[in-house]
Design an enzyme around this catalytic site. Structure first.
Site, mmCIF file in Angstrom:
data_model
loop_
_atom_site.group_PDB
_atom_site.id
_atom_site.type_symbol
_atom_site.label_atom_id
_atom_site.label_comp_id
_atom_site.label_asym_id
_atom_site.label_seq_id
_atom_site.Cartn_x
_atom_site.Cartn_y
_atom_site.Cartn_z
ATOM 1 N N TYR A 16 44.503 77.947 40.949
ATOM 2 C CA TYR A 16 43.449 77.524 41.884
ATOM 3 C C TYR A 16 42.210 77.082 41.086
ATOM 4 C CZ TYR A 16 40.371 77.827 46.025
ATOM 5 O OH TYR A 16 39.484 77.555 47.042
ATOM 6 N N THR A 69 36.429 82.619 56.132
ATOM 7 C CA THR A 69 37.429 81.804 56.850
ATOM 8 C C THR A 69 38.780 82.503 56.765
ATOM 9 O OG1 THR A 69 38.148 80.573 54.902
ATOM 10 C CG2 THR A 69 36.255 79.669 56.088
HETATM 11 P P1 NAP Z 1 41.339 77.352 55.934
HETATM 12 O O1 NAP Z 1 40.759 77.658 57.256
HETATM 13 O O2 NAP Z 1 42.626 77.961 55.545
HETATM 14 O O3 NAP Z 1 41.415 75.770 55.798
HETATM 15 C C1 NAP Z 1 42.312 75.081 54.989
HETATM 16 C C2 NAP Z 1 42.513 73.723 55.610
HETATM 17 O O4 NAP Z 1 43.285 72.900 54.735
HETATM 18 C C3 NAP Z 1 43.235 73.815 56.943
HETATM 19 O O5 NAP Z 1 42.565 73.014 57.881
HETATM 20 C C4 NAP Z 1 44.617 73.265 56.621
HETATM 21 O O6 NAP Z 1 45.127 72.576 57.740
HETATM 22 C C5 NAP Z 1 44.279 72.270 55.509
HETATM 23 N N1 NAP Z 1 45.441 71.956 54.679
HETATM 24 C C6 NAP Z 1 46.067 72.762 53.794
HETATM 25 N N2 NAP Z 1 47.114 72.126 53.240
HETATM 26 C C7 NAP Z 1 47.144 70.883 53.805
HETATM 27 C C8 NAP Z 1 47.989 69.756 53.659
HETATM 28 N N3 NAP Z 1 49.021 69.767 52.818
HETATM 29 N N4 NAP Z 1 47.724 68.648 54.386
HETATM 30 C C9 NAP Z 1 46.679 68.626 55.254
HETATM 31 N N5 NAP Z 1 45.838 69.658 55.432
HETATM 32 C C10 NAP Z 1 46.080 70.771 54.722
HETATM 33 O O7 NAP Z 1 40.341 77.768 54.782
HETATM 34 P P2 NAP Z 1 38.922 77.205 54.326
HETATM 35 O O8 NAP Z 1 38.294 78.325 53.594
HETATM 36 O O9 NAP Z 1 38.185 76.547 55.434
HETATM 37 O O10 NAP Z 1 39.336 76.134 53.228
HETATM 38 C C11 NAP Z 1 38.885 74.788 53.219
HETATM 39 C C12 NAP Z 1 38.635 74.358 51.792
HETATM 40 O O11 NAP Z 1 37.578 75.151 51.246
HETATM 41 C C13 NAP Z 1 39.821 74.524 50.817
HETATM 42 O O12 NAP Z 1 39.917 73.388 49.996
HETATM 43 C C14 NAP Z 1 39.424 75.737 49.985
HETATM 44 O O13 NAP Z 1 40.015 75.717 48.717
HETATM 45 C C15 NAP Z 1 37.928 75.564 49.944
HETATM 46 N N6 NAP Z 1 37.152 76.762 49.624
HETATM 47 C C16 NAP Z 1 37.241 77.877 50.410
HETATM 48 C C17 NAP Z 1 36.491 78.997 50.086
HETATM 49 C C18 NAP Z 1 36.556 80.271 50.893
HETATM 50 O O14 NAP Z 1 36.136 81.331 50.382
HETATM 51 N N7 NAP Z 1 37.022 80.251 52.124
HETATM 52 C C19 NAP Z 1 35.643 78.967 48.972
HETATM 53 C C20 NAP Z 1 35.562 77.814 48.204
HETATM 54 C C21 NAP Z 1 36.314 76.713 48.547
HETATM 55 P P3 NAP Z 1 46.642 72.691 58.267
HETATM 56 O O15 NAP Z 1 47.142 74.067 57.951
HETATM 57 O O16 NAP Z 1 46.508 72.417 59.736
HETATM 58 O O17 NAP Z 1 47.373 71.602 57.552
#
Ligand code: NAP
Length: 248
Positions: A155, A190
């Site tokens: 990651y 999230t």
């Molecule tokens: P989340 O609710 O699990 O969101 C992840 C999103 O990515 C979902 O909408 C999922 O949609 C989509 N996704 C995953 N694989 C995909 C694919 N192959 N094609 C299309 N869509 C895909 O978690 P989140 O925390 O909001 O994450 C969003 C972003 O923030 C990610 O890139 C994550 O690495 C980043 N991030 C999160 C955190 C944290 O602590 N939460 C911190 C730093 C960065 P579907 O399942 O509907 O496809």
């Protein structure tokens, strides 16, 4: 209304930070294209936007598949006629913490979603933005796009790659009127954060000098700024949204 008459696309708009940003865009009067694989969740985001008098459509797509990504931009142009803003947010975590026990499949899955997905998205978004002579893209990295955590090394590598891709693409298209930036959040409340153990939650929370994890809206507000003309002289930038994490 800082996004009036703009058309904005959000990958991973079916939940979490992506959903919060899609709603924030719509509240600023952008027309929003919500992208993800889960139809029910994507339609729920659209419903939430419409409830707030916004305009949105859902496009089901897997960002690791080139034909799907091309279809997202094609559908955007068919329905709304242009593409001004893209938030390439789709991403995933979850891996065996031990490098020597990790599988090739784990490597491919993480890199395909987190890196290839952003690269493919930019490829088709920028092709359209070049035709228009303007655009703003925000990619999603993480604090571990800038610093490292030992137990999530794939990651960490994938998010470092997103920061590198963003900077190089920003330089390549700076004179074409297309700004490309990246947000780097700390831990955010999230589904992805909820998926880790209680022990890991307490550890991650403790890493933030501000004393808590962030909310999806706090990231959405930063993305909104970078997407808008308020950030008109900002490109190739990595904006930390991390409660002071990397300032330590
Ligand atoms: P989340 O609710 O699990 O969101 C992840 C999103 O990515 C979902 O909408 C999922 O949609 C989509 N996704 C995953 N694989 C995909 C694919 N192959 N094609 C299309 N869509 C895909 O978690 P989140 O925390 O909001 O994450 C969003 C972003 O923030 C990610 O890139 C994550 O690495 C980043 N991030 C999160 C955190 C944290 O602590 N939460 C911190 C730093 C960065 P579907 O399942 O509907 O496809």
């Amino acid at each position: 209304m800082i996004l009036q008459d703009k058309v904005a696309l959000v990958t991973g708009g079916t939940s979490g930070i992506g959903r919060a940003t899609a709603i924030a865009y719509a509240k600023q009067q952008a027309k929003v294209v919500v992208v993800g694989r889960r139809i029910d969740k994507g339609e729920e985001t659209v419903r939430l936007i419409k409830k707030a008098d916004g305009e949105a459509i859902f496009v089901q797509a897997d960002v690791t598949k080139e034909a799907d990504v091309k279809a997202i931009v094609d559908k955007t142009i068919d329905v709304f006629g242009r593409l001004d803003i893209a938030f390439n947010n789709a991403g995933m975590g979850g891996e065996n913490p031990s490098l020597i026990e990790q599988t090739e499949a784990e490597y491919d899955r993480t890199m395909n979603v987190n890196v290839k997905g952003v690269w493919l998205s930019m490829k088709y978004e920028i092709a359209q933005m070049l035709k228009q002579g303007s655009g703003a893209i925000v990619n999603m990295a993480s604090v571990v796009g800038v610093v490292a955590l030992p137990n999530i090394l794939l990651y960490t590598a994938s998010k470092h790659a997103v920061v590198g891709l963003t900077k190089a693409a920003a330089l390549q298209y700076a004179k074409a009127g297309i700004r490309i930036n990246v947000v780097a959040p700390g831990a955010i409340q999230t589904d992805m954060f909820e998926a880790v153990t209680d022990e890991a939650k307490a550890y991650l929370t403790g890493l933030h000098p501000i004393g808590r994890v962030g909310t999806p809206l706090e990231v959405a507000n930063a993305v909104l700024f970078l997407s808008s003309d308020m950030a008109s002289f900002i490109t190739g930038e990595t904006l930390m949204v991390d409660g002071g994490y990397v300032a330590q």
